[in-house]
Structure formats: C-alpha cells, structure tokens
Enzyme design. Structure first.
Site, short mmCIF file in Angstrom:
data_model
loop_
_atom_site.label_atom_id
_atom_site.label_comp_id
_atom_site.label_asym_id
_atom_site.label_seq_id
_atom_site.Cartn_x
_atom_site.Cartn_y
_atom_site.Cartn_z
N TYR A 21 -3.34 3.89 2.18
CA TYR A 21 -3.36 4.21 3.62
C TYR A 21 -4.66 4.90 4.01
CZ TYR A 21 -2.54 6.82 7.90
OH TYR A 21 -2.69 7.37 9.15
N SER B 157 2.55 2.29 -5.08
CA SER B 157 2.33 0.88 -4.79
C SER B 157 2.13 0.07 -6.06
CB SER B 157 1.13 0.69 -3.85
OG SER B 157 -0.03 1.28 -4.38
N TYR C 214 0.84 -1.20 0.00
CA TYR C 214 0.00 0.00 0.00
C TYR C 214 0.87 1.25 0.00
CZ TYR C 214 0.77 0.61 5.08
OH TYR C 214 1.34 0.81 6.32
N CYS C 215 0.30 2.35 -0.53
CA CYS C 215 0.92 3.67 -0.45
C CYS C 215 -0.12 4.63 0.09
CB CYS C 215 1.50 4.11 -1.80
SG CYS C 215 0.30 4.22 -3.15
N TRP C 216 -0.05 5.91 -0.25
CA TRP C 216 -0.94 6.89 0.36
C TRP C 216 -2.39 6.71 -0.10
CZ3 TRP C 216 -1.62 9.94 4.24
CH2 TRP C 216 -2.53 10.99 4.17
#
Length: 356
Positions: A123, A102, A94-96
């Site tokens: 996130y 990601s 996962y990323c933001w």
C-alpha cells in the site's frame, strides 16, 4: 512446477481479474485502491493480538501464532471466495508494505496454479503514487468554475452537463458532503465521509478518466469539503480558473433547497444541533429566531432567512477571496427542463447541438 508470484511497482499499467487487499478491515476502510476487495489474512483483533505477543512475549511465539491465524483465514477464503475461480484467474495482491501478509496468500494461490502479481512495497507504494500523481496531474487540465449562490442548483446543472458529454468533476460526490454547515449526506442517517486518503484515491481515479485536451467543469467549492481537503495543486488551479456565475431568484432557490434537503425538515432536533455551531457568530437571539421558525414548521421563511443572513454573505466573501475571474453571468427563472436547456445551450453549444 507452479509459477512464482511476480512483482510490480506499477500495477495501474496492467489489468487483473481482481485486486485483493489482504490488510485488516480498518486499514482497508481508511484507504485502498479503488475497486479492490478486502480479504484479510489477519483481522483487526488478530493483528493486535500478534503485535502484543511480539512486543511483550517474544517474536518467535508471535510468528507461530500469526502463522496459524493466517493459515486459518486463507483456508476460509479458499473455501469461500476462491472456490469458483477458473484457471485463468489473475489477481493482484497487496498488504501494508508488500511483506508477509500478501506473500502468505500469494504463495498458496501460486501453488494452486494461478498467476499472481504482488504490489512491491504494498500500500505504501500505491500511496506514494497517489500523492505524486495528484501533485502533477491536477495541473494538466483547464478548469471552468460554475458559481452561484447557495440553492442555485450548481450540482444539478453540472449533472445535466455531464449527460451532454462535458467533463465534470463532482467534488461533493467524491467527498460525500455538500460543502456547507448543513451539507452532510444522509441516507436515513448521516452517511460518513471518506477518509482524506480515500478521498484522494477517488479524486485521482476521476482525474485519470479525463481528457486533458477538454475542459473540466466543477463548482466553486472551498478548499475544505466537510472534513476533507482538496490537494493544494488542484485548489490553486481552481482559483486561477475563469468562472460562470448562475443567478436564480431567491424563491426558486428556497424551493430547490427544500427538495434537496428533506431530511432536515424531518429531523428538526438534528438541524437545531447543527445550527448551534453558529451561536458564536450570530448570537443566541438569532439562533432563537431560527428555532422558532423550525418549531412552527415555517420552512420557507427559515430557509430564506438562512440564505440572506448566513449563506449569501458567506458566499460573496468567498467569491471575492477565491474566485475573482467571473467572465460570464447567466440568469435563469427556475430549474425547469426548459430553463436548463437554454442554459446548457449557452454553456455547451457544441455538445448540446451534437446531442439534438
């Protein structure tokens, strides 16, 4: 043909080989899924560089430079972190927002042949889940509050209760703070508290491990522990809970506190700096008295005076305001094993008997 990454908005319902947060180290430090590791595809400096070029030069140039940096970093992770992973490796990424960072890593990992899951929405999806769960999960438990004046060994008693199988919510441990003016945790030097968001992540993880059919024990905290706040739903349930109050002689409380806070006696300058915060409340003369006791090394006198002049009145005021349902009062002569066994037999008769 290599499989495509799959997407999920509920990663907590599955088990993964690893949870990988590909955001920068500063984003990861503020909050992350507990247990996740940090493998940034752009570090903080690179992210700032690409963002500046995107705004001040042009998006296309920024994407080219960003792609080169992402490729370099993913290559480094492949030769280091992923080098020994086997065919059945199944990570969650996962990323933001679940976007390019990601997806970039997921594309490479799936091309290798690993089964990769992406957190849809990144996130932000996880953070929304934490807020929602804390609001509702806190209300599902029955809480029992352990009360007592500062130095009564409440945290120590709770840890003993946990060994007998009681469900204990140690908020001070999660907040990395003992909940008072001098309560900052130390390990040679002050140890920072988690951010508000990561505190909530840790709190949710702990609550999810509990059985709603059993009582959750915790101590009479304020709604603010150091610099972090309790979720309103949990705080309201705590104030409504019944309390057991522990009474310990003041001489025993002084000795216990001197054992628990050795760093204060070894760092008197820092101790004095912290006491400065009380000048507006008690005045320069009182502060001078405490400084004289510190300089003379009269630690027992200093601690006892701090208890009687500051901590005990503050505690009594908070009890009258926040924890009014004291249903039992138990006195113990000290915090010896014998005294604690007697106390635990009264607090947890079923668990203690089962462990004999």
């Amino acid at each position: 043909m290599p499989p495509l990454p799959r997407y999920t908005q509920q990663p907590w319902t599955e088990t993964y080989s690893e949870i990988i947060d590909v955001r920068s180290s500063s984003e990861f430090a503020e909050d992350h899924i507990p247990g996740a590791i940090n493998l940034p595809v752009l570090d903080d400096e690179e992210r700032a560089q690409v963002g500046t070029i995107y705004k001040q030069v042009c998006p296309f140039t920024a994407r080219k430079i960003g792609a080169a940096l992402v490729s370099k970093n993913i290559s480094q992770h492949l030769t280091q972190h992923f080098a020994e992973k086997q065919k059945d490796y199944h990570p969650l990424l996962y990323c933001w927002r679940g976007g390019q960072r990601s997806n970039s890593m997921a594309l490479v990992l799936t091309q290798i042949g690993w089964r990769v899951t992406l957190l849809e929405g990144g996130y932000k999806t996880y953070r929304a889940y934490v807020r929602n769960q804390l609001e509702h999960l806190s209300e599902k438990f029955t809480y029992q509050i352990l009360c007592g004046l500062t130095g009564s060994g409440k945290t120590h008693i709770l840890h003993q209760m946990r060994q007998y199988g009681a469900q204990v919510l140690d908020l001070e441990a999660l907040a990395n703070h003992r909940g008072s003016l001098l309560g900052e945790e130390w390990e040679g030097k002050p140890s920072p508290q988690p951010s508000q968001k990561y505190f909530e992540s840790l709190l949710l993880q702990q609550l999810q491990s509990f059985n709603p059919a059993e009582t959750v024990w915790l101590e009479s905290e304020s709604n603010k522990i150091g610099q972090v706040y309790l979720p309103p739903s949990l705080w309201e349930k705590m104030k409504q809970a019944s309390c057991v109050e522990i009474h310990l002689p003041i001489t025993q409380r002084v000795q216990f506190l001197l054992q628990e806070y050795p760093h204060l006696t070894t760092h008197p300058d820092i101790l004095k700096a912290k006491l400065e915060k009380l000048k507006s409340r008690y005045g320069k003369e009182k502060l001078s008295e405490w400084y004289q006791l510190i300089d003379a090394g009269k630690w027992e006198f200093f601690v006892q005076d701090m208890l009687q002049f500051h901590y005990d009145p503050t505690y009594s005021k908070s009890m009258k305001r926040d924890f009014t349902k004291v249903e039992r009062s138990l006195s113990i002569p000290d915090l010896s094993n014998t005294s604690l066994d007697t106390l635990l037999d009264s607090l947890l008769p079923n668990q203690v008997t089962a462990n004999l």
